[in-house]
Scaffold this active site. Structure first.
Site, short mmCIF file in Angstrom:
data_model
loop_
_atom_site.label_atom_id
_atom_site.label_comp_id
_atom_site.label_asym_id
_atom_site.label_seq_id
_atom_site.Cartn_x
_atom_site.Cartn_y
_atom_site.Cartn_z
N SER A 1 3.52 2.34 8.25
CA SER A 1 3.71 1.95 9.65
C SER A 1 5.02 2.49 10.20
CB SER A 1 3.72 0.43 9.78
OG SER A 1 4.89 -0.11 9.17
N LYS B 1 4.09 -11.21 8.91
CA LYS B 1 4.91 -10.19 9.59
C LYS B 1 5.41 -10.72 10.93
CE LYS B 1 3.28 -5.94 7.43
NZ LYS B 1 2.41 -4.78 7.51
N ARG C 1 -3.06 0.37 3.26
CA ARG C 1 -3.67 0.53 1.94
C ARG C 1 -4.74 1.62 1.93
NH1 ARG C 1 -5.74 -3.92 4.47
NH2 ARG C 1 -7.96 -4.42 4.31
N GLY D 1 0.81 -1.23 0.00
CA GLY D 1 0.00 0.00 0.00
C GLY D 1 0.83 1.26 0.00
N SER D 2 2.03 1.20 0.56
CA SER D 2 2.89 2.40 0.61
C SER D 2 3.58 2.65 -0.73
CB SER D 2 3.95 2.24 1.70
OG SER D 2 3.35 2.17 2.97
N THR E 1 8.29 -1.16 8.19
CA THR E 1 8.45 -2.10 7.09
C THR E 1 9.93 -2.50 6.95
OG1 THR E 1 6.69 -0.86 6.01
CG2 THR E 1 7.83 -2.50 4.67
N HIS F 1 0.76 -9.99 -26.88
CA HIS F 1 1.89 -10.77 -27.35
C HIS F 1 2.05 -12.08 -26.56
CE1 HIS F 1 3.62 -7.58 -30.00
NE2 HIS F 1 2.86 -6.84 -29.24
N SER G 1 7.00 4.33 4.29
CA SER G 1 6.44 3.20 5.03
C SER G 1 5.36 3.75 5.93
CB SER G 1 7.53 2.52 5.87
OG SER G 1 6.92 1.68 6.85
N GLU H 1 -6.60 -7.75 -0.80
CA GLU H 1 -6.65 -7.47 0.62
C GLU H 1 -8.06 -7.21 1.16
OE1 GLU H 1 -3.30 -5.15 2.33
OE2 GLU H 1 -2.72 -4.84 0.25
#
Lengths: 348, 348
Positions: free
Chosen positions: B98, B341, B148, B54-55, B101, B248, B96, B232
């Site tokens: 949060s 995480k 996000r 999301g970042s 990250t 292609h 980031s 998500e």
């Protein structure tokens, strides 16, 4: 275990136009093009390679090497519009196997009007004509292949261009790999039975599902090549993703969704992957296994990144071939691409 | 037509943590961050934005604008290793939400040791601490959102950084869009019934399939945002592709494969798409229709590329929300990402 993948006669009947010869030829094609001489002059900082589909993959492979191993910036343009940073100091490499790819000819036209430093790679067509008319240097590759099966030629020629331009000694590095790759190929060919053939076993693992091919950035051009070769040779859907980015989104679709049963994750791992990302990939694979997703994991353990990348691409090419056999389709023709090309010529 | 998508009470019960408020807030979040002041100095030629999930999306949106409208080169790094072209003349933007990250903190560490010109965007965490300790300028965004759902804040702040740095006047352009986007949002919210609600109708079209979201390069950040938001919020698999490259290779999977019945193509079209690519996309859609593939086609007809891009992102965010409702899942929690995480912290 009895399977059509060990039935050479049956496979030979299905592969009417001998795509297997084109796939088998990869190390030889690479070898023969690694002595290409092209008159390139370059004093700038950036390289833009324009190409589509099978002609673009060699760009991805080389851009990845350039970005890691040199101070040059290189990007691959799959489209019609030059980025704003492309200027007279940029080397534009126009790659079209057929020489008639509309997107590449459009970019070339803009690049010429801007007076860019241009070099081309082609087997003929309009691109070769323009180069001859305008005095643009170009590398000539042999005709008669499917564009996707000309990867060895396109890669070798473009590597020579980058080496001649003083960007990166990648042609020399690839030259040292030709013999090891020929040796490696011996365990992937149709004559080697399933039990000893990694590509056949992997194809059996991917029969009837949508493969989603993951790698770290080390092998991302190989993951993309798996995807497009499975599309074109095997006539199947396929997708890709990159670790660790996939852990920030895709993983929810795998672990909490319901459609994942139609898909199967494939992980391509390189010994040269960044150690932290190796750990992340390992945890990701564990999580998927615990969730019952049966990831297919392939390890490439050679010393260098480019060696592992070449090996991963070769395995993917054979996997796509064996998947075509399992699907009962002729791997060579790509009628829907031809159909689109015909319609494009009439509409544009 | 009766559907849970018009049952506000039922949707409200399922959306226990009010993800709808975070989605509805997008234009306001964007607006409030477009006056961010950050002390950036930049005299180089290239920008590298590092971020994940999301970042990173705000980076994709802005990189696309920079590449088209300026002579600067800008790339988004989703990983841990700085490209070789990044030097002391490069502006590194570490994003980031949060602030914790791992990938971004790793890149930051390398960037510091190389003495790069750095600026950050975060809501706190370790990234903010490092910025404070080391005197790195940073933009602060509000805490309390899913990464996000903080796109408006991250985009606005990063746009201000690029404008302050003299790269591109994108913050000013976005400011003019806030009111039109608020107006546009009025037709996407849960209170608007299915018949008049493009996002609800599109979600119904994508129920029970794997969406594959296509666009030309104009809207490719929106296609990627659709993909990750569907992962998500809706807890579904989803993928993307770009026109004309998909013609292609992907097209063979759609037209000649057998797994395509589990997937459905979605085309995001912008009025500002390159005219030749518009034609190619139109032919592609016709071919898929003739092959019985029922592509979902959405047209964005505003005057500018960035307006259409923002509108396409907003529709996708609402589509992912309504798909969550159709799937009977709470859109906010992403337990499998949290699980990964947790495991990463213990293993690395």
């Amino acid at each position: 275990m009895s399977s059509i993948l060990d039935n050479l006669e049956w496979m030979s009947e299905l592969d009417r136009e001998r795509m297997i010869d084109q796939i088998n030829g990869f190390p030889d094609h690479l070898s023969s093009s690694l002595c290409t001489e092209v008159d390139v002059e370059f004093t700038g900082k950036g390289i833009c390679l324009c190409g589509m589909g099978g002609s673009a993959i060699s760009g991805d492979i080389l851009a990845d090497c350039v970005i890691r191993e040199s101070e040059y910036h290189m990007s691959v343009l799959r489209g019609m519009e030059l980025p704003g940073w492309v200027d007279k100091e940029t080397l534009l490499i126009a790659v079209s196997y057929s020489g008639n790819t509309k997107e590449v000819l459009t970019v070339l036209d803009t690049a010429q009007s801007k007076g860019l430093n241009i070099v081309a790679v082609t087997s003929g067509g309009r691109l070769m004509e323009i180069c001859e008319e305008e005095g643009i240097p170009y590398a000539m590759v042999p005709t008669g292949f499917q564009p996707r099966a000309a990867l060895g030629y396109l890669l070798g020629s473009t590597a020579c261009i980058l080496e001649t331009a003083g960007v990166i000694p990648i042609a020399s590095n690839l030259t040292h790999l030709v013999d090891p790759l020929k040796k490696f190929q011996e365990i992937l060919v149709p004559e080697v039975p399933i039990e000893e053939n990694l590509a056949k076993r992997t194809a059996l693992d991917l029969e009837g599902v949508v493969p989603v091919v993951y790698s770290a950035s080390e092998l991302s051009p190989a993951a993309l090549r798996w995807h497009t070769q499975i599309n074109e040779n095997s006539k199947m859907m396929a997708f890709t993703g990159e670790v660790p980015e996939c852990n920030h989104n895709h993983i929810v679709g795998w672990m909490e969704g319901s459609m994942d049963t139609f898909c199967r994750p494939v992980f391509l791992r390189s010994r040269t992957d960044n150690p932290s990302i190796k750990e992340i990939m390992s945890v990701t694979i564990d999580v998927l296994k615990e969730g019952g997703k049966s990831p297919v994991v392939l390890d490439f353990n050679e010393e260098t990144k480019i060696h592992n990348l070449m090996a991963a691409i070769m395995v993917g090419d054979f996997v796509s071939y064996y998947l075509a056999m399992l699907n009962g389709v002729d791997p060579l023709p790509v009628e829907s691409i031809q159909d689109l090309k015909r319609r494009m010529s009439s509409s544009i």
